[in-house]
Design a protein around this motif. Structure first.
Motif, short mmCIF file in Angstrom:
data_model
loop_
_atom_site.label_atom_id
_atom_site.label_comp_id
_atom_site.label_asym_id
_atom_site.label_seq_id
_atom_site.Cartn_x
_atom_site.Cartn_y
_atom_site.Cartn_z
N LEU A 148 26.13 105.32 -27.29
CA LEU A 148 25.55 106.55 -26.73
C LEU A 148 25.46 106.47 -25.20
O LEU A 148 25.75 107.44 -24.50
N ARG A 164 18.89 95.26 -21.19
CA ARG A 164 19.46 95.92 -22.35
C ARG A 164 18.46 96.86 -23.05
O ARG A 164 18.74 97.39 -24.11
N ALA A 165 17.27 97.01 -22.46
CA ALA A 165 16.26 97.93 -23.01
C ALA A 165 15.84 97.55 -24.42
O ALA A 165 15.48 98.40 -25.22
N LEU A 166 15.92 96.26 -24.73
CA LEU A 166 15.47 95.77 -26.02
C LEU A 166 13.99 95.40 -25.90
O LEU A 166 13.54 94.93 -24.85
N GLY A 180 15.44 96.32 -31.87
CA GLY A 180 16.58 97.04 -31.36
C GLY A 180 16.46 98.53 -31.68
O GLY A 180 15.37 99.04 -31.94
N PHE A 181 17.58 99.19 -31.66
CA PHE A 181 17.68 100.64 -31.89
C PHE A 181 17.02 101.01 -33.20
O PHE A 181 17.22 100.35 -34.23
N ALA A 224 25.14 100.86 -31.52
CA ALA A 224 24.98 102.32 -31.43
C ALA A 224 24.36 102.79 -30.11
O ALA A 224 24.86 103.75 -29.50
N PRO A 225 23.29 102.17 -29.62
CA PRO A 225 22.72 102.68 -28.37
C PRO A 225 23.67 102.49 -27.19
O PRO A 225 23.68 103.31 -26.25
N LEU A 226 24.48 101.44 -27.23
CA LEU A 226 25.44 101.22 -26.15
C LEU A 226 26.53 102.29 -26.19
O LEU A 226 27.01 102.77 -25.15
N PHE A 246 29.24 95.79 -17.78
CA PHE A 246 27.99 95.38 -18.46
C PHE A 246 28.09 95.52 -19.97
O PHE A 246 27.46 94.76 -20.72
N TYR A 247 28.88 96.49 -20.42
CA TYR A 247 28.92 96.80 -21.85
C TYR A 247 30.02 96.07 -22.62
O TYR A 247 30.06 96.19 -23.83
N TYR A 264 24.91 93.95 -14.36
CA TYR A 264 23.81 94.91 -14.35
C TYR A 264 23.67 95.51 -12.96
O TYR A 264 23.44 96.73 -12.82
N PRO A 288 13.69 105.23 -27.49
CA PRO A 288 15.12 104.97 -27.24
C PRO A 288 15.41 103.49 -27.00
O PRO A 288 16.16 103.15 -26.07
N THR A 289 14.84 102.62 -27.85
CA THR A 289 15.06 101.17 -27.68
C THR A 289 16.55 100.85 -27.68
O THR A 289 17.28 101.33 -28.54
N GLY A 290 16.98 100.05 -26.74
CA GLY A 290 18.38 99.65 -26.68
C GLY A 290 19.26 100.59 -25.88
O GLY A 290 20.41 100.26 -25.61
N MET A 291 18.74 101.74 -25.47
CA MET A 291 19.53 102.68 -24.66
C MET A 291 19.21 102.46 -23.19
O MET A 291 18.16 102.88 -22.69
N VAL A 292 20.12 101.85 -22.51
CA VAL A 292 19.91 101.53 -21.10
C VAL A 292 19.81 102.80 -20.28
O VAL A 292 19.07 102.87 -19.29
N THR A 323 16.40 104.28 -19.35
CA THR A 323 15.46 103.55 -18.50
C THR A 323 15.40 104.23 -17.12
O THR A 323 16.32 104.97 -16.74
#
Lengths: 378, 378, 378, 378
Positions: free
Chosen positions: B325, A228-230, A300-301, B321-323, B348-349, B364, B43-47, B50
């Motif tokens: 996006l 989840r890029a956390l 998180g974000f 929010a990051p999900l 996944f989301y 994933y 961009p924490t939380g934005m998969v 990555t």
């Protein structure tokens, strides 16, 4: 192997030799194997009893014969009564499998070295190996798997020329031609003196340090944060447990060995070790019931600060015993199939595995692949 | 598509049209996109930021243009200030992206239907679609993705011939030729009247109900119990949250819609729904910060009773929010690549996805496969 | 009372008549009283066995004689075996007190009204009272205390002219000249028809709803927030329990009765009821073991937002039984001392007491004052 | 004191001299006092602003003048901005009280001894005392209270003839004729060299180690177990905190000082120290937000094993600052009223108080009695 020889072998029994045979884990495994084989309990917690393993030609539970080394004298049937009073074994089980426990107890030999023991490492190894070989011959076993479930020993002192006790037993297993499993954080085969011996002798082995609670959870949760890029900032944890393991781990040196395994899963999965400490506290009044609290601070974000906490409350022996039985069966079958050296396909079971992925989902996939390989082996 | 046309298109912008454009999630996504694009925050939380997504040719964050429908009037810059005071947005961010917020606010059109609105469903759909098309044309966008992030609506009343509001917007999206994402548990496209329309019109869509907290954890933990052959007896949970979602879910009908998704992951993963209830409590003083407590009672070896508890404390909008996006970019690219109908690779989301596996690790893997497919598409 | 008469009375036995005599609480109290009186277990959880009560001239545990009403038929010795298997009673206890359990079982009479019972309220009361009086006479008891430990009944329907079952038993107690204790949230004496009867007849009574877990904690923690001038914003809670009480409270009407008591302590202590909901979930697989999670959101200095969470895991019957024995002894002695009407000095034991302070520390002080009063009474 | 002189004195200001004046606690107290005095925030967390203290003739918040010693150079207005970014101070407050912060910053003098400082203890004490006296005279203060809120220092080395830094400041306070409060676990006056000096000089003092989180809870919960006759077997705890205190307590010697206080409340309340360990972990990413987990294993009736767990999440400075302001006012008034020596009536505020009861409820009663005494004093 010819088909005929296989048929013969299929009917032969397989030995399970516990280092620490009168401990809580070994007693629970011995009693539980008998109870599940007799249909008294479902095989909850035994992964090898699930459908993906049905065709892997593992030895049946009924075919397992138990023995081992221990320095303690309390007979297994009495140990089982104690574990019943402590709520580890269910009411009535100890009585139902008293015969199997007494039989296994007859096959327990004195462990060592005791304080003041003047035997050399070589003499001790030879003596232990002779015990194992005698057990294998007397019961006409197809093979015997040696499994270390003894209390965690202190981390080895650098420069000490003597082998750690766990390594003496591991060497004895190899000497007796037996596959070896190290379910503890003790040294076992992880010493230069023994490092390549197992592969050289054609023996499979697996380890180190069974993954039964906090680290199991960590190996499931850490990949989630990555996927989840956390951003994990700190992962802190405290373990409370009594029983033998709690007392052993009250020794900082022993705890250090255990914690190294616990931290490995985070470092391997997250890419770097986050802030945070792991504590292991000896709380005798908890007995065999352990509690692990984890506190994970993550971003998180836009840097928002979030927290996940987990509390795991379980019975240490009941968590370990079915995995020990799984490993006995899988390693015995691997030996039969001609595999040797470390078995990274068994990383699912360990905090500090011999290679393979670090996340539980990937480890489970590797385990299924290993089961398929056993199925397809001769 | 010729290479030249691609190059042209690559430089064109992509619209993100939020249903609920002045809500906490949309405000956080709009502000956060600008902040991350400007390098103010990682961009924490934005998969999708990555490495595995680097070659999937997703629209860049800088190329996204925001607009939407909302029934609320508070301008986005002011909403961002409110979210800063509430601790959702970090200090200083609202001021730094005030220009982008004001620009997005100019592209917000009144939502509906308001009480007393006499327009028919068809008139409403046409009106909403015209708003979206106008937005796309004015900004000369390559395409616009419509994303529902409005408050959860009550579960539809069986037999009601009117479309739910979320379905009106979904229909408008299709009418305007736009991919559609439903990040809420509301009906959206999940109604017979619209069921096959998206595929027929060559439009991709994804949903339902973003997986941001308790259900995310459940989709990670439930497979662990299965893989370890542990028997889950009861899985109970309580969610506390304020903010708009808390109030909306205080309506039992809305909560029922949400809980159906939460229970699905357990039933799908464990094979059967264990005992236990899920509560969603509106606690206004918590604002956008939500807490989820889960209590999982499971049986181990020989019936030993064990418990895992988890406590998840996070900021709802910062989790979502990051999900959102991610989904805007993935769905826009899927549209460009010619995909249509439901996108099970995006399970996944979601709590209640359009097919695909239920466990997070498998989801994933499916997402990575989807990213590879986008990479290889024209 | 003359000294001689006192000496005689001191040697006489005291009856404890349980409404719900075969339930978990009554079985645990009956078995536990015998075990503690025999010196098999320390009196953990019995406040009346601590030093401040030594001089209060309470009836000894050995002097208590048990009987009661129940609609269930399973004999007490068998119920005790069931509770042993469920981990409520310790291994070996049921066998050790089998005689006392069988004797108490002989004094259990059928409860009611059963479905289809055509007796009037008056006939039922007379019948129940006759059972109690017969018990008192047969055993030549100095007095008998009636204690309601039956499953929670639904909240009464306004306007229903019939008495609730709990009120029938309460009326029977008064009719038989017995002190009455209501350990449940059921109506009991809290109905206009019975409101003043006890005082009129010179009988002491106590209630309502034993405070054994979440509310106990709340009555300790809420005063802390007040004393520290911290502002509680929301107090949310979830209770998980199986067993009879879990099933009874799955009925929303019964849960409403229980929750009213739980909220009272907050409203009384904090001055106003904060945000937040209390849930009671029936989770049959937990059996008699209950878990209560509380989440308290409070503001500190300058509005900083803080949280306290508590998790209470206990055995419902083991929590209740010693309090029930305490109440039997205290109420019997109050009757002997000539007290009548509600006993606010016993608020320490109840969620919804008959007056007195709301915080536990103040309630404990009131209890000590009550103990002193009993000591000094004739 | 004549009425006239009182009226004069009432209008005079009172000094608050912080040792550690640029730390988080002092900055929060200084900023918060100004904000509450100006009506910008309610006095949440300030016990002295509740009705029982209304007549105790405490100095008003507006009459307090702040200064102190610190070895750090960062100006208070900047520190307040940092604390805002860290979420400790609310948005907007630092700007609103910038003037008061700048004024207090002008009254901060360099602390010591710095490494390499060659001054004797006597010279340091004289120098610190001169700073305090100068502050008192310049502002024409009625009196100045010295309060230690500096980072915890290591426990003193037995046999070291030098005074600990905290004791140098404490001696300086007495030398300057000032009441002294030690809000930290450092030595302060608790050294034979200073033990009786305060009383001899007619100065009141209070300490040691402010009770703001885990120990506050323990002082509330431990009496509950005693009052309910439940047997606490093990009380384990882990504290996570960043900020200055976390770093200071990462030093095992400093942590030992702190833990001694934490254990005292259990030993004093429960009668004996149960099993269990307290950990204090430095987790820098948590900043000023601390989390304390406690796990209490206790026995109920018939030895049934139960568990209470608590999780306390709060902002350390926001918990401490209002108590520090309370203590400044109470100690100043005690001085005015002619009290001297230790003030056991203030045990409510401390982990390791100067006498008085150990449970919070009893300490609160003692505090109310102290407030009444202040009311009635001249």
């Amino acid at each position: 192997m010819t088909e005929e020889r296989r048929r013969v072998e299929d009917t032969r029994k397989v030995g399970v030799w516990f280092v620490g045979a009168r401990g809580s884990v070994a007693t629970t495994a011995t009693a539980g194997c008998a109870a599940v084989a007799a249909g008294l309990h479902p095989p909850t917690g035994m992964v090898t009893e699930t459908p993906p393993f049905a065709a892997s030609r593992l030895p049946s539970l009924a075919s397992l014969v138990f023995g081992g080394h221990d320095t303690a004298a309390c007979p297994l049937p009495k140990r089982a009564e104690e574990l019943t009073a402590a709520g580890v074994l269910p009411y009535g089980l100890a009585a139902a499998v008293r015969g199997e426990l007494a039989a296994a107890d007859d096959d327990i030999r004195p462990g060592g070295p005791a304080p003041g023991d003047t035997r050399t490492d070589g003499e001790l190894i030879a003596s232990f190996a002779a015990d194992i070989t005698d057990f294998t011959h007397r019961h006409r076993l197809a093979r015997t798997v040696v499994i270390n479930v003894a209390s965690t020993e202190p981390a080895p002192v650098p420069g000490d020329p003597r082998l750690a006790p766990s390594s003496l037993y591991a060497a004895a297993a190899l000497h007796a031609g037996c596959p070896y499993v190290n379910f503890t954080p003790s040294t076992g085969l992880r010493t230069p003196a023994l490092h390549d011996t197992a592969a050289t002798r054609g023996l499979p082995h697996a380890g180190r340090d069974g993954k039964t609670g906090q680290t199991l959870l960590r190996s499931v949760l850490a990949p989630m944060f990555v996927q989840r890029a956390l951003s994990v900032r700190a992962w802190s944890g405290t373990n409370l447990l009594g029983g033998g393991d709690g007392a052993a781990l009250a020794d900082p040196a022993a705890a250090a060995a255990k914690n190294a395994g616990k931290e490995r899963v985070l470092a391997d999965t997250l890419g770097a070790l986050p802030e945070g400490t792991v504590h292991i506290d000896d709380v005798p009044s908890l007995g065999d019931w352990k509690t692990a609290w984890d506190h994970i601070a993550f971003d998180g974000f836009l840097g928002s600060r979030m927290v996940l906490q987990t509390i795991w409350q379980g019975c240490d022996s009941a968590l370990a015993a079915p995995l020990v039985l799984d490993l006995a069966r899988l390693t015995a079958r691997a030996h039969e199939a001609g595999l040797s050296g470390p078995l990274p396909g068994l990383g699912f079971y360990f905090k500090d595995p011999d290679g393979g992925p670090a996340g539980l989902a990937d480890q489970y996939a590797a385990l299924l692949a290993f089961a398929a390989r056993l199925r397809d082996a001769r």
